[in-house]
Design an enzyme around this catalytic site. Sequence first.
Site, PDB file in Angstrom:
ATOM      1  N   CYS A 186       0.806  -1.234   0.000  1.00 30.52           N
ATOM      2  CA  CYS A 186       0.000   0.000   0.000  1.00 30.52           C
ATOM      3  C   CYS A 186       0.833   1.276   0.000  1.00 30.52           C
ATOM      4  O   CYS A 186       0.260   2.369   0.037  1.00 30.52           O
ATOM      5  CB  CYS A 186      -0.946   0.006   1.192  1.00 30.52           C
ATOM      6  SG  CYS A 186      -0.112   0.371   2.755  1.00 30.52           S
ATOM      7  N   CYS A 224      12.677  -6.968  12.834  1.00 31.17           N
ATOM      8  CA  CYS A 224      13.195  -7.977  11.918  1.00 31.17           C
ATOM      9  C   CYS A 224      12.156  -8.178  10.822  1.00 31.17           C
ATOM     10  O   CYS A 224      11.118  -8.792  11.039  1.00 31.17           O
ATOM     11  CB  CYS A 224      13.428  -9.268  12.702  1.00 31.17           C
ATOM     12  SG  CYS A 224      14.137 -10.569  11.686  1.00 31.17           S
TER      13      CYS A 224
HETATM   14 ZN   LIG Z   1       0.611  -1.562   3.801  1.00 33.54          ZN
END
Ligand SMILES: [Zn+2]
Length: 181
Positions: free
Chosen positions: A97, A166
């Site tokens: 996104c 991580c």
């Molecule tokens: Zn996203």
Amino acid sequence: MQRRQFLFALSGLVAVYATRSFAATESGKDTVTIMQVSDDGKALGRATLAKVRKDAEWRKRLSPLAYHVTREQGTERAFSVPGYDRHEPGLYRCVCCDNALFDAKTKYDSGTGWPSFWQPIAPENVRNIEDRMFGMTRTEVQCALCDAHLGHVFDDGPKPTGLRYCMNTVALRFVSLPRKS
Ligand SMILES: [Zn+2]
């Protein structure tokens, strides 16, 4: 530790705890407030946006591995994806996104074979969720805007935060810092 860094770290921790206690209600919401960041790393201000849900597009556009990691909570094999050890200036956006997630300035070599950061670009742009998969209790990190699985956060990171985000290389889209002309 410098005062600004300390305050930033503190605000991150507050957000972690705030996010945890609101996690149950947050996940069902249709909007989320995030910090918008330009490609050259400048904070543009907070915006409340509709949650991004584009499963059909993600299935088409993402590689099978990127889809599996982000939408099905997968994990790429350590050292397997080129770019985990990149250290050029720039920022990292969500591959699904485009939400800004990490500044390259906070990336460090953890030796794990996964891209590792000691702080998100803005605490509100990621969400931490308790993960009890595989009989371990870990803290999963998701993109706040589209719920993509990004990786996990651990408390064995370097100063100033002591955190190790991580991440999976395939969950991130690197944007190199535009050259000044
Ligand atoms: Zn996203």
